[in-house]
Motif scaffolding. Structure first.
Motif, mmCIF file in Angstrom:
data_model
loop_
_atom_site.group_PDB
_atom_site.id
_atom_site.type_symbol
_atom_site.label_atom_id
_atom_site.label_comp_id
_atom_site.label_asym_id
_atom_site.label_seq_id
_atom_site.Cartn_x
_atom_site.Cartn_y
_atom_site.Cartn_z
ATOM 1 N N SER A 134 0.829 -1.205 0.000
ATOM 2 C CA SER A 134 0.000 0.000 0.000
ATOM 3 C C SER A 134 0.865 1.257 0.000
ATOM 4 N N GLU A 135 2.053 1.184 0.603
ATOM 5 C CA GLU A 135 2.964 2.346 0.590
ATOM 6 C C GLU A 135 3.430 2.645 -0.824
ATOM 7 N N ALA A 136 3.782 1.591 -1.566
ATOM 8 C CA ALA A 136 4.236 1.780 -2.954
ATOM 9 C C ALA A 136 3.104 2.351 -3.802
ATOM 10 N N ILE A 137 1.889 1.877 -3.543
ATOM 11 C CA ILE A 137 0.745 2.361 -4.321
ATOM 12 C C ILE A 137 0.498 3.833 -4.026
ATOM 13 N N SER A 138 0.539 4.218 -2.754
ATOM 14 C CA SER A 138 0.226 5.619 -2.493
ATOM 15 C C SER A 138 1.308 6.560 -2.982
ATOM 16 N N SER A 139 2.596 6.165 -2.914
ATOM 17 C CA SER A 139 3.574 7.099 -3.494
ATOM 18 C C SER A 139 3.450 7.182 -5.007
ATOM 19 N N LEU B 182 2.702 10.589 -7.488
ATOM 20 C CA LEU B 182 3.454 10.920 -8.703
ATOM 21 C C LEU B 182 2.535 11.026 -9.917
ATOM 22 N N LEU B 183 1.602 10.073 -10.020
ATOM 23 C CA LEU B 183 0.644 10.093 -11.136
ATOM 24 C C LEU B 183 -0.159 11.387 -11.149
ATOM 25 N N ALA B 184 -0.634 11.797 -9.978
ATOM 26 C CA ALA B 184 -1.421 13.030 -9.887
ATOM 27 C C ALA B 184 -0.595 14.209 -10.382
ATOM 28 N N ASN B 185 0.690 14.209 -10.052
ATOM 29 C CA ASN B 185 1.568 15.282 -10.531
ATOM 30 C C ASN B 185 1.736 15.246 -12.046
ATOM 31 N N GLU B 186 1.941 14.043 -12.593
ATOM 32 C CA GLU B 186 2.060 13.896 -14.056
ATOM 33 C C GLU B 186 0.800 14.397 -14.752
ATOM 34 N N ILE B 187 -0.347 13.986 -14.241
ATOM 35 C CA ILE B 187 -1.625 14.351 -14.854
ATOM 36 C C ILE B 187 -1.821 15.866 -14.786
ATOM 37 N N THR B 188 -1.452 16.441 -13.668
ATOM 38 C CA THR B 188 -1.619 17.885 -13.465
ATOM 39 C C THR B 188 -0.783 18.695 -14.448
ATOM 40 N N LYS B 189 0.374 18.153 -14.849
ATOM 41 C CA LYS B 189 1.230 18.849 -15.821
ATOM 42 C C LYS B 189 0.597 18.903 -17.198
ATOM 43 N N ILE B 190 -0.248 17.931 -17.516
ATOM 44 C CA ILE B 190 -0.758 17.778 -18.878
ATOM 45 C C ILE B 190 -2.201 18.237 -19.044
ATOM 46 N N LEU B 191 -3.030 17.973 -18.063
ATOM 47 C CA LEU B 191 -4.450 18.304 -18.181
ATOM 48 C C LEU B 191 -4.768 19.659 -17.540
ATOM 49 N N ALA C 104 -10.703 7.319 -5.674
ATOM 50 C CA ALA C 104 -10.787 8.067 -4.409
ATOM 51 C C ALA C 104 -9.408 8.575 -3.996
ATOM 52 N N ASP C 105 -8.391 7.746 -4.153
ATOM 53 C CA ASP C 105 -7.030 8.173 -3.808
ATOM 54 C C ASP C 105 -6.525 9.235 -4.785
ATOM 55 N N LEU C 106 -6.798 9.017 -6.064
ATOM 56 C CA LEU C 106 -6.299 9.942 -7.089
ATOM 57 C C LEU C 106 -6.904 11.339 -6.941
ATOM 58 N N ILE C 107 -8.205 11.410 -6.728
ATOM 59 C CA ILE C 107 -8.801 12.756 -6.641
ATOM 60 C C ILE C 107 -8.362 13.477 -5.357
ATOM 61 N N ARG C 108 -8.058 12.723 -4.307
ATOM 62 C CA ARG C 108 -7.541 13.393 -3.104
ATOM 63 C C ARG C 108 -6.109 13.860 -3.326
ATOM 64 N N ALA C 109 -5.365 13.149 -4.186
ATOM 65 C CA ALA C 109 -4.039 13.641 -4.561
ATOM 66 C C ALA C 109 -4.177 14.904 -5.413
ATOM 67 N N PHE C 110 -5.231 14.982 -6.214
ATOM 68 C CA PHE C 110 -5.487 16.200 -7.008
ATOM 69 C C PHE C 110 -5.726 17.407 -6.112
#
Ligand code: IMP
Ligand code: MG
Length: 179
Positions: A14-19, A23-32, A50-56
Motif C-alpha cells: 500500500s505504501e508503494a501504491i500511495s507514493s 506521482l501520477l497526480a503530478n504527471e496528470i496535473t502537468k498535462i491536463l 478516491a485516492d487519485l482525486i484526493r491527490a489532485f
C-alpha cells in the motif's frame, strides 16, 4: 459462494501504491487543465479514483466526478469479451476535458467502449489513467496515458479489484494463487 481453494500473494504494498498515486497526480496535473471531468469505471476503480482525486487536491486539479458501471467479467477470472453498460454517467461531457479512470487495462475492451462513448458525446479531450496494466494482453488498440504499475500476467485483487466480488477492500495488490 464456493470458489476454488486459493490464497493471496502480496505483490504491491500500500505504501508503494500511495507514493505512485502521488506521482501520477503530478504527471496528470502537468498535462491536463484544472477543470476536468473524472469518469470512474465501476466497480473496480472506486478505490484508485478516491485516492487519485484526493491527490489532485494537493496538485490543484479541481475535477467533477461521475461514474459509469461497465461489465465484461463474469464472476470468474476470465473476461467474457463483451462489454455491457450497466449504469451511465449523468454529467454532460460535451466540450469537456475528460479523464477516464480504471483499475486495470487488460484486453482494452472496457476502456475502448468507455472512450468511444465519451468521444461520441463530444468531449473536447479524453485521457485515460489506470492503476495497473498487463502488457501483451491487448485485444483492441488502446493506450493508457497514465499508468500506475505494469504487472506480470496474473489475476490480481485488492485496491478495488475483485475475485468474484471479494477482496476489493485489500489496501494492497495481491495475486490470486490457486492451491
Ligand atoms: P479489459 O476490458 O479486458 O481491459 O479488462 C478490464 C476489466 O477487467 C477491469 O476493469 C477489471 O474489472 C477486470 N480485470 C482485468 N484483469 C483483472 C485482474 O487481474 N483482476 C481483477 N479484475 C480484472
Ligand atoms: Mg472486475
Amino acid at each position: 459462494m464456493t470458489l476454488p481453494a486459493h490464497h493471496i500473494e502480496p505483490l504491491i504494498t500500500s505504501e508503494a501504491i500511495s507514493s505512485r498515486i502521488t506521482l501520477l497526480a503530478n504527471e496528470i496535473t502537468k498535462i491536463l487543465p484544472r477543470d476536468i471531468v473524472v469518469i470512474a469505471l465501476l466497480r473496480g476503480s472506486f478505490v484508485f479514483t478516491a485516492d487519485l482525486i484526493r491527490a489532485f487536491y494537493a496538485t490543484g486539479v479541481r475535477p467533477q466526478v461521475d461514474f459509469m458501471t461497465l461489465e465484461s467479467y463474469g464472476s470468474g477470472i476470465s473476461s467474457s469479451g463483451r462489454v455491457t453498460l450497466i449504469r451511465d454517467i449523468t454529467e454532460n461531457v460535451e466540450g469537456r476535458d475528460v479523464l477516464i479512470v480504471d483499475d486495470i487495462l487488460e484486453s482494452g475492451r472496457t476502456l475502448s467502449y468507455a472512450r468511444d462513448l465519451i468521444e461520441k458525446r463530444g468531449a473536447r479531450s479524453i485521457h485515460i489513467a489506470v492503476m495497473l496494466e498487463k502488457p501483451g494482453k491487448r485485444k483492441v488498440d488502446i493506450i493508457a496515458d497514465f499508468v500506475g504499475f505494469t504487472i506480470e500476467d496474473a489475476f490480481v485483487v485488492g485496491m478495488g479489484l475483485d475475485y468474484a466480488n471479494s477482496y476489493r477492500e485489500l489496501p494492497y495488490i495481491g495475486v490470486v494463487a490457486f492451491d
